[in-house]
Motif scaffolding. Structure first.
Motif, PDB file in Angstrom:
ATOM      1  N   VAL A 189       0.827  -1.214   0.000  1.00 25.50           N
ATOM      2  CA  VAL A 189       0.000   0.000   0.000  1.00 25.50           C
ATOM      3  C   VAL A 189       0.856   1.257   0.000  1.00 25.50           C
ATOM      4  O   VAL A 189       0.571   2.230  -0.712  1.00 25.50           O
ATOM      5  CB  VAL A 189      -0.954  -0.010   1.211  1.00 25.50           C
ATOM      6  CG1 VAL A 189      -1.631   1.348   1.370  1.00 25.50           C
ATOM      7  CG2 VAL A 189      -2.008  -1.098   1.047  1.00 25.50           C
ATOM      8  N   PHE A 190       1.927   1.244   0.780  1.00 30.49           N
ATOM      9  CA  PHE A 190       2.718   2.465   0.955  1.00 30.49           C
ATOM     10  C   PHE A 190       3.909   2.573  -0.003  1.00 30.49           C
ATOM     11  O   PHE A 190       4.537   3.632  -0.080  1.00 30.49           O
ATOM     12  CB  PHE A 190       3.218   2.548   2.396  1.00 30.49           C
ATOM     13  CG  PHE A 190       2.125   2.763   3.401  1.00 30.49           C
ATOM     14  CD1 PHE A 190       1.452   3.969   3.470  1.00 30.49           C
ATOM     15  CD2 PHE A 190       1.745   1.741   4.262  1.00 30.49           C
ATOM     16  CE1 PHE A 190       0.426   4.167   4.393  1.00 30.49           C
ATOM     17  CE2 PHE A 190       0.725   1.924   5.189  1.00 30.49           C
ATOM     18  CZ  PHE A 190       0.062   3.144   5.260  1.00 30.49           C
ATOM     19  N   SER A 191       4.219   1.511  -0.746  1.00 32.52           N
ATOM     20  CA  SER A 191       5.421   1.539  -1.584  1.00 32.52           C
ATOM     21  C   SER A 191       5.164   1.433  -3.079  1.00 32.52           C
ATOM     22  O   SER A 191       6.023   1.791  -3.883  1.00 32.52           O
ATOM     23  CB  SER A 191       6.370   0.396  -1.172  1.00 32.52           C
ATOM     24  OG  SER A 191       6.731   0.502   0.185  1.00 32.52           O
ATOM     25  N   VAL A 192       4.015   0.926  -3.488  1.00 34.02           N
ATOM     26  CA  VAL A 192       3.721   0.740  -4.917  1.00 34.02           C
ATOM     27  C   VAL A 192       2.569   1.650  -5.305  1.00 34.02           C
ATOM     28  O   VAL A 192       1.509   1.620  -4.692  1.00 34.02           O
ATOM     29  CB  VAL A 192       3.358  -0.730  -5.228  1.00 34.02           C
ATOM     30  CG1 VAL A 192       3.072  -0.883  -6.726  1.00 34.02           C
ATOM     31  CG2 VAL A 192       4.481  -1.657  -4.805  1.00 34.02           C
ATOM     32  N   ARG A 193       2.793   2.472  -6.319  1.00 34.36           N
ATOM     33  CA  ARG A 193       1.779   3.426  -6.756  1.00 34.36           C
ATOM     34  C   ARG A 193       0.982   2.896  -7.939  1.00 34.36           C
ATOM     35  O   ARG A 193       1.524   2.258  -8.829  1.00 34.36           O
ATOM     36  CB  ARG A 193       2.431   4.757  -7.138  1.00 34.36           C
ATOM     37  CG  ARG A 193       3.144   5.438  -5.975  1.00 34.36           C
ATOM     38  CD  ARG A 193       3.625   6.817  -6.372  1.00 34.36           C
ATOM     39  NE  ARG A 193       4.286   7.502  -5.268  1.00 34.36           N
ATOM     40  CZ  ARG A 193       4.704   8.759  -5.309  1.00 34.36           C
ATOM     41  NH1 ARG A 193       4.531   9.467  -6.422  1.00 34.36           N
ATOM     42  NH2 ARG A 193       5.292   9.297  -4.271  1.00 34.36           N
ATOM     43  N   GLU A 194      -0.291   3.212  -7.935  1.00 31.65           N
ATOM     44  CA  GLU A 194      -1.155   2.797  -9.038  1.00 31.65           C
ATOM     45  C   GLU A 194      -0.682   3.380 -10.366  1.00 31.65           C
ATOM     46  O   GLU A 194      -0.866   2.775 -11.412  1.00 31.65           O
ATOM     47  CB  GLU A 194      -2.597   3.258  -8.783  1.00 31.65           C
ATOM     48  CG  GLU A 194      -3.244   2.695  -7.546  1.00 31.65           C
ATOM     49  CD  GLU A 194      -3.788   1.292  -7.740  1.00 31.65           C
ATOM     50  OE1 GLU A 194      -3.656   0.758  -8.850  1.00 31.65           O
ATOM     51  OE2 GLU A 194      -4.347   0.743  -6.784  1.00 31.65           O
ATOM     52  N   THR A 195      -0.038   4.554 -10.338  1.00 25.76           N
ATOM     53  CA  THR A 195       0.361   5.220 -11.578  1.00 25.76           C
ATOM     54  C   THR A 195       1.446   4.461 -12.327  1.00 25.76           C
ATOM     55  O   THR A 195       1.665   4.704 -13.505  1.00 25.76           O
ATOM     56  CB  THR A 195       0.888   6.629 -11.286  1.00 25.76           C
ATOM     57  OG1 THR A 195       1.906   6.571 -10.284  1.00 25.76           O
ATOM     58  CG2 THR A 195      -0.239   7.525 -10.793  1.00 25.76           C
ATOM     59  N   THR A 196       2.150   3.501 -11.680  1.00 26.01           N
ATOM     60  CA  THR A 196       3.191   2.752 -12.371  1.00 26.01           C
ATOM     61  C   THR A 196       2.618   1.742 -13.343  1.00 26.01           C
ATOM     62  O   THR A 196       3.350   1.116 -14.089  1.00 26.01           O
ATOM     63  CB  THR A 196       4.075   1.993 -11.364  1.00 26.01           C
ATOM     64  OG1 THR A 196       3.270   1.066 -10.615  1.00 26.01           O
ATOM     65  CG2 THR A 196       4.752   2.959 -10.424  1.00 26.01           C
ATOM     66  N   GLU A 197       1.295   1.585 -13.383  1.00 28.38           N
ATOM     67  CA  GLU A 197       0.669   0.586 -14.245  1.00 28.38           C
ATOM     68  C   GLU A 197       0.249   1.162 -15.588  1.00 28.38           C
ATOM     69  O   GLU A 197      -0.597   0.605 -16.285  1.00 28.38           O
ATOM     70  CB  GLU A 197      -0.562  -0.012 -13.542  1.00 28.38           C
ATOM     71  CG  GLU A 197      -1.629   1.035 -13.253  1.00 28.38           C
ATOM     72  CD  GLU A 197      -2.857   0.425 -12.602  1.00 28.38           C
ATOM     73  OE1 GLU A 197      -3.071  -0.782 -12.731  1.00 28.38           O
ATOM     74  OE2 GLU A 197      -3.614   1.162 -11.981  1.00 28.38           O
ATOM     75  N   ALA A 198       0.814   2.277 -15.973  1.00 21.50           N
ATOM     76  CA  ALA A 198       0.402   2.912 -17.224  1.00 21.50           C
ATOM     77  C   ALA A 198       0.463   1.950 -18.381  1.00 21.50           C
ATOM     78  O   ALA A 198       1.472   1.318 -18.616  1.00 21.50           O
ATOM     79  CB  ALA A 198       1.304   4.095 -17.511  1.00 21.50           C
ATOM     80  N   PRO A 199      -0.625   1.787 -19.169  1.00 18.37           N
ATOM     81  CA  PRO A 199      -0.665   0.851 -20.262  1.00 18.37           C
ATOM     82  C   PRO A 199       0.135   1.337 -21.451  1.00 18.37           C
ATOM     83  O   PRO A 199       0.479   2.494 -21.564  1.00 18.37           O
ATOM     84  CB  PRO A 199      -2.163   0.762 -20.602  1.00 18.37           C
ATOM     85  CG  PRO A 199      -2.712   2.087 -20.189  1.00 18.37           C
ATOM     86  CD  PRO A 199      -1.902   2.535 -19.027  1.00 18.37           C
ATOM     87  N   THR A 200       0.382   0.407 -22.366  1.00 21.52           N
ATOM     88  CA  THR A 200       1.207   0.730 -23.517  1.00 21.52           C
ATOM     89  C   THR A 200       0.405   1.089 -24.750  1.00 21.52           C
ATOM     90  O   THR A 200       0.854   1.852 -25.581  1.00 21.52           O
ATOM     91  CB  THR A 200       2.104  -0.467 -23.855  1.00 21.52           C
ATOM     92  OG1 THR A 200       1.274  -1.606 -24.108  1.00 21.52           O
ATOM     93  CG2 THR A 200       3.045  -0.771 -22.713  1.00 21.52           C
ATOM     94  N   ASN A 201      -0.772   0.546 -24.910  1.00 21.90           N
ATOM     95  CA  ASN A 201      -1.487   0.814 -26.149  1.00 21.90           C
ATOM     96  C   ASN A 201      -2.998   0.909 -26.007  1.00 21.90           C
ATOM     97  O   ASN A 201      -3.714   0.828 -26.972  1.00 21.90           O
ATOM     98  CB  ASN A 201      -1.138  -0.253 -27.207  1.00 21.90           C
ATOM     99  CG  ASN A 201      -1.429  -1.657 -26.738  1.00 21.90           C
ATOM    100  OD1 ASN A 201      -2.224  -1.872 -25.838  1.00 21.90           O
ATOM    101  ND2 ASN A 201      -0.766  -2.630 -27.350  1.00 21.90           N
ATOM    102  N   SER A 202      -3.495   1.026 -24.794  1.00 21.61           N
ATOM    103  CA  SER A 202      -4.926   1.179 -24.599  1.00 21.61           C
ATOM    104  C   SER A 202      -5.197   1.775 -23.241  1.00 21.61           C
ATOM    105  O   SER A 202      -4.339   1.899 -22.413  1.00 21.61           O
ATOM    106  CB  SER A 202      -5.656  -0.170 -24.750  1.00 21.61           C
ATOM    107  OG  SER A 202      -5.226  -1.073 -23.781  1.00 21.61           O
ATOM    108  N   GLY A 203      -6.444   2.146 -22.972  1.00 27.62           N
ATOM    109  CA  GLY A 203      -6.776   2.790 -21.719  1.00 27.62           C
ATOM    110  C   GLY A 203      -6.613   1.892 -20.525  1.00 27.62           C
ATOM    111  O   GLY A 203      -6.664   0.682 -20.617  1.00 27.62           O
TER     112      GLY A 203
END
Length: 406
Positions: A189-203
Motif C-alpha cells: 500500500v505504501f510503496s507501490v503506486r497505481e500510476t506505475t501501471e500505465a498501459p502501452t497501447n490502450s486505456g
C-alpha cells in the motif's frame, strides 16, 4: 554463463523495483496456502478426517477460487485499482488463516478456506496485469519475478510452519504464520503506486459496453482458449503434487515435521533457480519452446516418483521436479498477456486462472478416493498423465516471440 548473460541482457534491474515488491506480495498469498498444506496432515489427524475429506477441503479451496473468476477480472479492468485489490486480498486471506486455527471441526473450516480461495484468485488478475502493463518489453522477466515471489512463499512457509509445529500445536502455528502477511500488505500500500501501471497501447480502464465486447472477443480467441486448456492440465499436476507429496511423506515415508517442511521447500527451490531464466529466455526465444521443455521434464520427473521409495532419492527428485514444474509459470502468464488486448488483461488472467481452477477442482477429492482404495502411488501415475497431456497441447500452440534477435 554466456547463455545466462545473454538471456538477461535486455533487463534493467534498477527499474524493476515494483516487480520485486509485487512478487513479495505474491509470495504472501502462496505463504498462506502453503501453510495450510503443511498443517493439513496434522489437522486431519486431530479432527479425524479421511484422505477423501482432506482432499475435499482442498477441492473447496479451488471451488472458491474458481468462483472468484466471475468478477475479479471485471473489477480489475473496469476499476483499474490493481494495487488496492492486491492489498485487500492479502489482508482477507491472513484473517482467514487465523480463523482456521480457531476452527472446532470440519464445518468450521469451510468459510476460512472459501475466503482463502476467493482472495487467492482475486490477487492474480490485479498483479499480473499490473506487471504486464508496467514492463511490456521485459514481460517474461517481470512475471518471472512475480512467480519467484510465489516460489519463495511456497518454500519458506513449509520450513517456518514445520518448525512451528515442533513446539506449537497446528492451531497456534496457523495463527502465528498469518502475521507476516499483514506486514506485506502494508508495504504494498505504501510503496507501490497505481500510476506505475500505465498501459502501452490502450486505456487503463474499460467501460461497461466495451468490456462486454472485449469478453466476447477473448472467449472466441482459439489461441487463448487452447493456452488455458494446457494450463489447466498443468495445474492439475502441480496442485495434485502439493496435496499428495506431504501425505506421501507423512503416511508412507514417516518423516518428521521438519523433514516434511524441508522436502516441500526443496520442491520450490528448483523454481527459484529456473524461473527468472525461463521467463527472460522466453522474452528472447519465444514462449512455446521454453514451455515445451519445462513440461516435458515435469512429465518425466513425476513418472519417476512412482518408483522411488527411499527418502533421500525422493527428496532429490522433488528438487528436480520443482526446477521444471515452477519455471514454466511465468512463461504461461506472459504468453497469455502477449495474446490478450491490454484493456482485457485482467479478464484474460481471470479466464486463465479460472480454467486452471476448474481443471484442478476435482483432483484432491478424486486423488483422495484413489489413495483410499489403491494407495498414494497410484495418484502419482494419474498426475504424470495430466502433465503429459499439457505437454502435447503445448506442441500445438502458436508461438509468440517478444524480442527479435539477430
Amino acid at each position: 554463463m554466456a547463455f545466462l548473460s545473454n538471456q538477461f541482457s535486455h533487463v534493467n534491474l534498477r527499474d524493476s523495483g515494483p516487480a520485486f515488491l509485487v512478487g513479495m506480495g505474491h509470495g504472501a498469498t502462496h505463504w498462506v496456502l502453503a501453510a495450510f498444506y503443511v498443517v493439513l496432515p496434522y489437522l486431519s489427524k486431530d479432527l479425524g478426517l479421511s484422505y477423501a475429506q482432506a482432499g475435499a477441503l482442498v477441492s473447496l479451496f479451488h471451488a472458491a477460487s474458481f468462483s472468484a473468476n466471475l468478477g475479479s477480472g471485471a473489477i480489475v479492468d473496469i476499476a483499474g485499482r490493481r494495487v488496492l485489490v492486491q492489498a485487500l486480498s492479502l489482508i482477507i486471506s491472513a484473517l482467514a488463516l487465523i480463523a482456521i486455527g480457531f476452527s472446532a471441526g470440519l464445518v468450521g473450516l469451510i468459510l476460512p478456506i472459501v475466503l482463502i480461495g476467493l482472495t487467492n484468485n482475486l490477487w492474480h488478475p490485479a498483479a499480473i496485469s499490473f506487471l504486464s502493463r508496467a514492463f511490456p518489453k521485459t514481460r517474461g522477466f517481470a512475471l518471472s519475478i512475480h512467480t519467484l515471489g510465489a516460489t519463495f512463499g511456497d518454500m519458506l512457509a513449509p520450513i517456518a510452519v514445520g518448525t512451528l509445529l515442533t513446539f506449537l500445536t497446528w492451531r497456534d502455528s496457523t495463527v502465528v504464520s498469518a502475521l507476516p502477511v499483514f506486514a506485506v500488505a502494508a508495504i504494498l500500500v505504501f510503496s507501490v503506486r497505481e500510476t506505475t501501471e500505465a498501459p502501452t497501447n490502450s486505456g487503463a480502464k474499460s467501460n461497461g459496453s466495451s468490456y462486454i465486447a472485449g469478453v466476447k472477443n477473448l472467449l472466441r480467441d482459439r489461441a487463448i482458449i487452447s493456452l488455458c486448456l494446457m494450463a489447466g492440465f498443468r495445474s492439475m499436476t502441480q496442485n495434485g503434487l502439493l496435496v499428495f507429496i506431504p501425505l506421501f511423506l507423512v503416511s508412507v515415508l514417516k518423516v518428521s515435521p521438519v523433514t516434511l517442511g524441508l522436502a516441500m521447500a526443496g520442491l520450490q527451490a528448483g523454481g527459484i533457480l529456473a524461473g527468472p531464466v525461463a521467463g527472460a529466455w522466453s522474452d528472447r526465444a519465444g514462449r512455446q519452446p521454453v514451455a515445451l521443455i519445462c513440461l516435458a521434464a515435469t512429465t518425466l520427473a513425476v513418472a519417476c516418483f512412482a518408483f522411488v521409495t527411499s527418502l533421500p532419492a525422493f527428496i532429490g527428485l522433488v528438487f528436480i521436479l520443482g526446477f521444471a514444474l515452477f519455471s514454466v509459470r511465468p512463461v504461461i502468464h506472459s504468453w497469455t498477456m502477449d495474446l490478450a488486448d491490454d484493456s482485457m488483461s485482467g479478464t484474460a488472467v481471470s479466464v486463465l486462472f479460472g480454467a486452471q481452477t476448474a481443471f484442478t477442482l476435482a483432483v484432491p477429492t478424486v486423488g483422495g478416493l484413489i489413495a483410499d482404495h489403491w494407495g498414494l502411488q497410484t495418484v502419482l501415475y494419474m498426475l504424470a498423465a495430466t502433465s503429459l497431456i499439457a505437454t502435447i497441447i503445448t506442441y500445438t500452440l502458436p508461438d509468440v516471440k517478444r524480442i527479435q534477435t539477430s
